[in-house]
Write a protein that holds these residues in place. Structure first.
Motif, PDB file in Angstrom:
ATOM      1  N   SER A   1       0.845  -1.186   0.000  1.00  0.00           N
ATOM      2  CA  SER A   1       0.000   0.000   0.000  1.00  0.00           C
ATOM      3  C   SER A   1       0.881   1.236   0.000  1.00  0.00           C
ATOM      4  CB  SER A   1      -0.914  -0.015   1.226  1.00  0.00           C
ATOM      5  OG  SER A   1      -1.778   1.092   1.186  1.00  0.00           O
TER       6      SER A   1
ATOM      7  N   THR B   1     -10.058  -6.986  -5.646  1.00  0.00           N
ATOM      8  CA  THR B   1      -9.339  -6.407  -6.779  1.00  0.00           C
ATOM      9  C   THR B   1     -10.005  -6.810  -8.095  1.00  0.00           C
ATOM     10  OG1 THR B   1      -7.261  -6.487  -5.542  1.00  0.00           O
ATOM     11  CG2 THR B   1      -7.104  -6.300  -7.938  1.00  0.00           C
TER      12      THR B   1
ATOM     13  N   GLU C   1      -8.793   2.162  -3.622  1.00  0.00           N
ATOM     14  CA  GLU C   1      -7.373   2.072  -3.929  1.00  0.00           C
ATOM     15  C   GLU C   1      -7.203   1.629  -5.382  1.00  0.00           C
ATOM     16  OE1 GLU C   1      -5.730   0.894   0.547  1.00  0.00           O
ATOM     17  OE2 GLU C   1      -5.432  -0.501  -1.126  1.00  0.00           O
TER      18      GLU C   1
ATOM     19  N   LEU D   1      -4.420   0.366  -8.358  1.00  0.00           N
ATOM     20  CA  LEU D   1      -3.096  -0.216  -8.569  1.00  0.00           C
ATOM     21  C   LEU D   1      -2.377   0.526  -9.691  1.00  0.00           C
ATOM     22  CD1 LEU D   1      -1.284  -2.599  -7.594  1.00  0.00           C
ATOM     23  CD2 LEU D   1      -2.266  -3.943  -9.459  1.00  0.00           C
TER      24      LEU D   1
ATOM     25  N   LYS E   1       2.365  -0.805  -6.780  1.00  0.00           N
ATOM     26  CA  LYS E   1       1.930  -0.011  -5.638  1.00  0.00           C
ATOM     27  C   LYS E   1       0.448   0.326  -5.739  1.00  0.00           C
ATOM     28  CE  LYS E   1       6.480   2.149  -5.045  1.00  0.00           C
ATOM     29  NZ  LYS E   1       7.238   3.418  -5.050  1.00  0.00           N
ATOM     30  N   TRP E   2      -0.173   0.451  -4.572  1.00  0.00           N
ATOM     31  CA  TRP E   2      -1.561   0.891  -4.487  1.00  0.00           C
ATOM     32  C   TRP E   2      -1.611   2.382  -4.159  1.00  0.00           C
ATOM     33  CZ3 TRP E   2      -5.590  -1.951  -6.011  1.00  0.00           C
ATOM     34  CH2 TRP E   2      -5.438  -3.342  -6.071  1.00  0.00           C
TER      35      TRP E   2
ATOM     36  N   SER F   1      -3.951   5.195  -2.630  1.00  0.00           N
ATOM     37  CA  SER F   1      -5.160   5.415  -1.843  1.00  0.00           C
ATOM     38  C   SER F   1      -5.780   6.742  -2.257  1.00  0.00           C
ATOM     39  CB  SER F   1      -4.832   5.429  -0.348  1.00  0.00           C
ATOM     40  OG  SER F   1      -4.326   4.185   0.056  1.00  0.00           O
TER      41      SER F   1
ATOM     42  N   HIS G   1      -8.478  -2.091  -9.303  1.00  0.00           N
ATOM     43  CA  HIS G   1      -8.785  -1.294  -8.126  1.00  0.00           C
ATOM     44  C   HIS G   1      -9.562  -2.151  -7.135  1.00  0.00           C
ATOM     45  CE1 HIS G   1     -12.021  -0.778 -11.094  1.00  0.00           C
ATOM     46  NE2 HIS G   1     -12.854  -0.575 -10.091  1.00  0.00           N
ATOM     47  N   ARG G   2      -9.686  -1.656  -5.909  1.00  0.00           N
ATOM     48  CA  ARG G   2     -10.365  -2.372  -4.841  1.00  0.00           C
ATOM     49  C   ARG G   2     -10.863  -1.363  -3.822  1.00  0.00           C
ATOM     50  NH1 ARG G   2      -4.901  -4.905  -1.886  1.00  0.00           N
ATOM     51  NH2 ARG G   2      -4.159  -2.911  -1.008  1.00  0.00           N
TER      52      ARG G   2
END
Length: 316
Positions: free
Chosen positions: A3, A183, A202, A204, A210-211, A213, A244-245
């Motif tokens: 993250s 995801t 979040e 990607l 890397k995520w 935020s 994304h998630r």
């Protein structure tokens, strides 16, 4: 994949597009953002302030209905009806409103939930969808101009409709981070998301390392615009459809209203010949999005089993 909070999504201001210089400057930023990130934050002031305030109250009333009432929202299309009660995503619920920019369609669905009608709810949902669809059309026009294929704009707009997906994520009631939504990539043309003040989205990075935020820079006028799989395929891979998630902490519920531009049934997604050349060989065979979803959607889990289903379904 760790993250990362120091990275930020691009922020693009759409509040002044009245002259050609501004239009061209914003168009350049949109194209760059969709190539590098697959999404960006749009500052967009065309949704009336009263509608922006009322939308989340409307969603709260909708999701507070009894489960058996919410489950009356059914559709033969994956993702379009009520979705929830998934063991792998216990915090997540969603309900869909097809043709949300057409008042009669919204009112018809509203009467399923409230048999005597709920004009306030119908007007809020419809007005929100109508105004947000303006942003969708602006972005798509800019994208096609940037790609040099603006001659296809009318066809592009006329072969889609608008689907509003309303979502609730219960607070996990813990400081530990819990998965709100797994995801995934979105499968339509564009996503435009408006969220409540509870964060969680979040994205990607393109390199998958890397995520990012997402924290809105404007609480009332910030929208996330995101490239979807069908537009990615139509552009022959020139534009990035990001994973994304939603990750949740704390006690407060998160609500979001997300407008999708969706290919109409029977519409074949096919890259224009101008976007296929030696440097950019064809990546995807022509496909029907609804058939793709039927092939890849796991009803019990509420998602696609294969994160790269588009590639395995119709990749060249």
């Amino acid at each position: 994949m760790s993250s990362e909070t120091t990275l930020e999504l691009p922020v693009i201001d759409f509040t002044n597009l009245n002259n050609l210089a501004n239009w061209e400057a914003v168009k350049s930023k949109v194209h760059e953002a969709l190539v590098e990130y697959g999404c960006f934050e749009a500052i967009f002031d065309k949704v009336p302030s009263d509608i922006r305030k009322e939308i989340f109250g409307a969603l709260e009333k909708l999701f507070n209905l009894p489960l058996q009432t919410k489950q009356l929202n059914v559709s033969k299309k994956p993702y379009f009806g009520y979705a929830g009660q998934f063991p792998n995503m216990p915090l997540f619920e969603s309900m869909g409103i097809d043709d949300a920019n057409i008042y009669e369609k919204v009112e018809s669905l509203t009467k399923i939930f409230w048999p005597n009608g709920n004009p306030s709810f119908s007007k809020t949902i419809n007005s929100f969808s109508e105004h947000v669809s303006e942003l969708d059309q602006i972005v798509r026009k800019m994208v096609l101009e940037s790609l040099g294929v603006e001659k296809y704009l009318d066809e592009h707009l006329n072969t889609t409709n608008y689907f509003l997906k309303t979502m609730k994520y219960k607070g996990p009631e813990t400081s530990d981070t819990k998965v709100g939504l797994d995801t995934h990539t979105d499968t339509a043309i564009l996503t435009i998301l408006f969220q409540s003040q509870v964060d969680g989205l979040e994205v990607l990075t393109k390199d998958g390392r890397k995520w990012i935020s997402y924290k809105p820079s404007s609480e009332s006028q910030s929208f996330i615009v995101m490239m979807n799989d069908c537009f990615h395929a139509w552009s022959n891979g020139r534009l990035h459809s990001p994973f994304h998630r939603v990750m949740m902490t704390g006690n407060e519920a998160r609500y979001s209203a997300t407008l999708f531009s969706v290919p109409k049934g029977g519409c074949i997604i096919k890259a224009p010949e101008e976007l296929v050349d030696e440097e950019h060989p064809l990546l995807y065979k022509p496909f029907d999005r609804e058939e793709f979803l039927k092939h890849s959607f796991n009803k019990e889990k509420g998602k696609r089993d294969d994160q790269f289903a588009l590639r395995s379904y119709c990749g060249v």
